[in-house]
Each structure stands twice: as structure tokens, then as C-alpha cells.
Design a protein around this motif. Sequence first.
Motif, short mmCIF file in Angstrom:
data_model
loop_
_atom_site.label_atom_id
_atom_site.label_comp_id
_atom_site.label_asym_id
_atom_site.label_seq_id
_atom_site.Cartn_x
_atom_site.Cartn_y
_atom_site.Cartn_z
N ALA A 51 0.82 -1.21 0.00
CA ALA A 51 0.00 0.00 0.00
C ALA A 51 0.86 1.26 0.00
O ALA A 51 0.55 2.24 -0.70
CB ALA A 51 -0.92 0.00 1.22
N LYS A 52 1.93 1.24 0.78
CA LYS A 52 2.83 2.40 0.83
C LYS A 52 3.46 2.68 -0.53
O LYS A 52 3.71 3.84 -0.90
CB LYS A 52 3.92 2.17 1.87
N ASN A 53 3.70 1.63 -1.30
CA ASN A 53 4.27 1.82 -2.64
C ASN A 53 3.28 2.49 -3.59
O ASN A 53 3.68 3.07 -4.59
CB ASN A 53 4.72 0.47 -3.21
N LEU A 54 2.00 2.37 -3.28
CA LEU A 54 1.00 3.10 -4.06
C LEU A 54 0.96 4.58 -3.66
O LEU A 54 0.36 5.39 -4.36
CB LEU A 54 -0.39 2.50 -3.84
N GLY A 55 1.57 4.89 -2.52
CA GLY A 55 1.50 6.24 -1.99
C GLY A 55 0.29 6.45 -1.11
O GLY A 55 -0.06 7.59 -0.78
N SER A 56 -0.36 5.36 -0.71
CA SER A 56 -1.61 5.45 0.05
C SER A 56 -1.37 5.47 1.55
O SER A 56 -0.46 4.81 2.04
CB SER A 56 -2.50 4.25 -0.28
N PRO A 57 -2.22 6.17 2.30
CA PRO A 57 -2.24 6.01 3.76
C PRO A 57 -2.76 4.63 4.09
O PRO A 57 -3.61 4.09 3.37
CB PRO A 57 -3.19 7.11 4.23
N VAL A 58 -2.26 4.04 5.16
CA VAL A 58 -2.62 2.66 5.52
C VAL A 58 -3.29 2.64 6.88
O VAL A 58 -2.87 3.32 7.82
CB VAL A 58 -1.36 1.76 5.56
N GLN A 59 -4.34 1.84 6.97
CA GLN A 59 -5.04 1.69 8.25
C GLN A 59 -5.31 0.21 8.49
O GLN A 59 -5.85 -0.48 7.64
CB GLN A 59 -6.37 2.45 8.23
N LYS A 60 -4.91 -0.27 9.66
CA LYS A 60 -5.21 -1.65 10.04
C LYS A 60 -6.62 -1.69 10.61
O LYS A 60 -6.93 -0.99 11.58
CB LYS A 60 -4.20 -2.13 11.07
N VAL A 61 -7.50 -2.47 10.01
CA VAL A 61 -8.88 -2.56 10.47
C VAL A 61 -9.28 -4.02 10.60
O VAL A 61 -8.74 -4.89 9.90
CB VAL A 61 -9.86 -1.85 9.50
#
Length: 256
Positions: free
Chosen positions: A141-151
Motif C-alpha cells: 500500500a505504501k508503494n501506491l503512496g496510500s495512507p494505511v489503516q489496520k482494520v
Amino acid sequence: MISVVILGAGNVATHLFRGFSLAENVSVTQWYSRNLTTVEQYKNEVDITDDLSDLKVADVYIIAVSDDAVAKLSSKLEFENRMVVHTSGSVGIYDLDKKHNRGVFYPLQSFTKGAAMDFANVPICIETVDKKSYPLLKTLAKNLGSPVQKVNSDQRRVLHLAAVFVNNFTNQLYRIGHEITESEGAEFDMLKPLIVETAKKIEDLSPYRAQTGPAKRHDKKTIKKHLKQLDDNNHHKAVYELLTKSIQKTHGRKKL
């Protein structure tokens, strides 16, 4: 380098392919679609296939298909003990076949094939059965440039439900507004600054505090005028009445 196989060819799959294609440390090894014509235009960029038995080895297999098809597709995958995730907001993680290392990679955003998408504005909600798999999906997800949330699954389900209200239902209200303006030849475009301002306002205020309008003010005279204007369209009138009652209930008003 994280290798990815995408399964599905809808809006989410297409945007993920485009996003991963721009990522430095991600390689889309293969793209599966049961109908090759849907991905044929990308055949010079990625290996495409309509044969599940022909899938290549990859670090992550992303199932991006309709909710009803997720479980069946995961059960048809012939390999075992590889990282398989789906992108659905409402499908459970345990709907994936247990022979896989299961996870969820849910992009919380509205996707349309023809519209540009900046993944910096797409939170990725991640869930895994095996805790050791979380860092891999987080890195992806970080490689997409996206913020990440564990849910967890319950949190994801309510996020998806809430998303239907704030996105799908809101867009339908835009459509109703468009029909109302068209009925008298008014320009819907004149409402666009208001739409943008309404969305910006909740960056600093809660939706409760940001609420304005005749329903909150309990402005009976204006409400009655609006309802009279809608006499010729029972559907729009019913929506107006329902939302007015909802606002009044929220803000301590019980009657139109």
C-alpha cells in the motif's frame, strides 16, 4: 520488489494496475480476467491470461471482482499457502479459501475507470489472518503512496456501509439536484462551489456541527414551499421528506 497478480478487470482492478505500474518497488507479474477482451489493451504492458491454471508465482494475488464472486474465485485457485487478498469492503476475510494465506486490501474510495485517481487520497484498509503477513500488505500500500489503516472485519463493514451513505447516496442526491435544476432550465454548475464547500467544511467541523438549512432551523414556511414545488415528483418529494425528518430528529426536531 513485490510481485503481484491481479485477478479481475473492473474499476478497482484497473486502477490498481495503473497505480502499481507507477510504483518503483512493485511489479505486476500477470493480470487475469475470465474475458480477455477486457484487458487486451494492456497486453503490451503485462502478461494477460484467462486461464487460472496458468497463473504465475507471485508474492500477492489480489482478487478484485464483484463481492459475490470472491469466495468462488479463491476456491478455484489451484495453489496453496500463498498470499491471497480481496479488495471488498463487505466480504469477510474468512470467505477466502482457507488453503490460502488470507488477507484484505480494501481501498476506501470510489473508482470509475475513466477518471484519474491519485492513490495519495485512497486509504488502504488492511486485514490479515496471519499477523506476519501485515508488513507485506502495508509495504504494498505504501508503494501506491496510500495512507494505511489496520482494520478488523467489523470496522471494515461499517466503513463500507458509511461509504454508501456519504458517496453513493450523496451522488444520487446530486442527480436529484441535477434533475430539479434541469426542470426549469437552471444551471446545475452553479451548485458545484456549494458542493465543494460542503465537503471542505467537514475537514474542520463534525457533520453534526456543519449542518445548516431549513430542516435544522425548523423553518416550516420554507419546507412547505419546497414540498409544494415537488408535488409533481412524488419520488423527489419522498426523499425530501425523509431527509428533513432525519435532520430534525438529529437536531431535536420531530415534525415537519
